[in-house]
Design an enzyme around this catalytic site. Sequence first.
Site, short mmCIF file in Angstrom:
data_model
loop_
_atom_site.label_atom_id
_atom_site.label_comp_id
_atom_site.label_asym_id
_atom_site.label_seq_id
_atom_site.Cartn_x
_atom_site.Cartn_y
_atom_site.Cartn_z
N VAL A 149 36.05 42.97 42.11
CA VAL A 149 35.24 43.68 41.11
C VAL A 149 33.86 43.99 41.69
CG1 VAL A 149 34.08 43.44 38.88
CG2 VAL A 149 36.45 42.69 39.15
N GLU A 193 27.13 37.93 42.28
CA GLU A 193 27.58 36.55 42.36
C GLU A 193 29.08 36.60 42.13
OE1 GLU A 193 29.36 33.51 41.67
OE2 GLU A 193 28.37 33.44 39.71
N GLY A 202 31.47 38.08 39.00
CA GLY A 202 32.90 38.34 38.93
C GLY A 202 33.57 38.03 40.25
N CYS A 230 32.13 28.71 38.72
CA CYS A 230 31.98 29.40 40.01
C CYS A 230 31.43 28.46 41.06
CB CYS A 230 31.09 30.64 39.86
SG CYS A 230 29.47 30.29 39.15
#
Length: 308
Positions: free
Chosen positions: A6, A24, A2, A61
Amino acid sequence: VGSPEVGKIVMETASKTLTPVVLELGGKDPFVICDDCADADLDRISQIALRGVFQSMGQNCAGPERFFVGSQVYEGFLSRIKPLADQLVVGASNNDVHVDCGAVTMGSLSRDRLQGLVDDAVSKGARILSQGKVPPQELEGTSFFPPTVLVDVPMTARIAQEEIFGPIMCVFAPTLNDDDAVAKANACAFGLSSCAFAASTARAKAVASRLKAGMSSVNDLEGTTYLSQSLPFGGVGESGFDKFAGPEGLRGLCLARSCCEDKLGFARTSIPPPLHYPSKGKGQDFAMGLVELFYGDGVAGKVKGIVK
């Protein structure tokens, strides 16, 4: 998996029970192009760059978000990117094989955030080199955002630090040399993945080795590290810590225990007489002899321990 915000909440919650976590938290991967690249190199690299940015509408990501291009090849790179980016078509594919880019997630929330990043960069001196075709009238107000190429982006822009996670190619001002490229690439709190391109593999490898990231690729898109599931995946800084995938990822899901036993079953540990309680006055010399035997410098040091 996230955002850093978070991730911090997860860490805070886990700390109450001392539960270990693997985080991650996204990335802002640098894509470095050295100025020794020939025209053929730039043809290949341009397609790699476009694929890295616009595949899945940039919602990866581990995807390139910051491009640092050497001054000698800067214009050559842009001249290849623009005509290709100008032709990108946005919309719902519905089996239309000519649609290049689909929707972004979270609707207007993502669209407004992405537009805010573009507007801020332009207000600080960046130029819009290209924007993809605007969706048809019936698609306006939906989850579509035109693929955008920003150039001459200043390091002071929000987009230099905030994760894009969308279809925006962000090309910074030309770099003076490899040291300049590395310094600018590392001037970011995120550190998930990275990549470096050069005509010389040794040069690309040297640049990649200096990039502050958990992963790196040499003359290839940085996401290729994810293709090998035997490699650990994870970053540093705001991108989180620890790994998943690979042996390191499996260990992250395990409780590691250290265990010792006598190698020879008939042998049993016993305390040497000089160390028996109560003290006979010989324990200190004996203990020092053991230390020198095991950790003494060279043969002479070990022999000294035996004599003691």
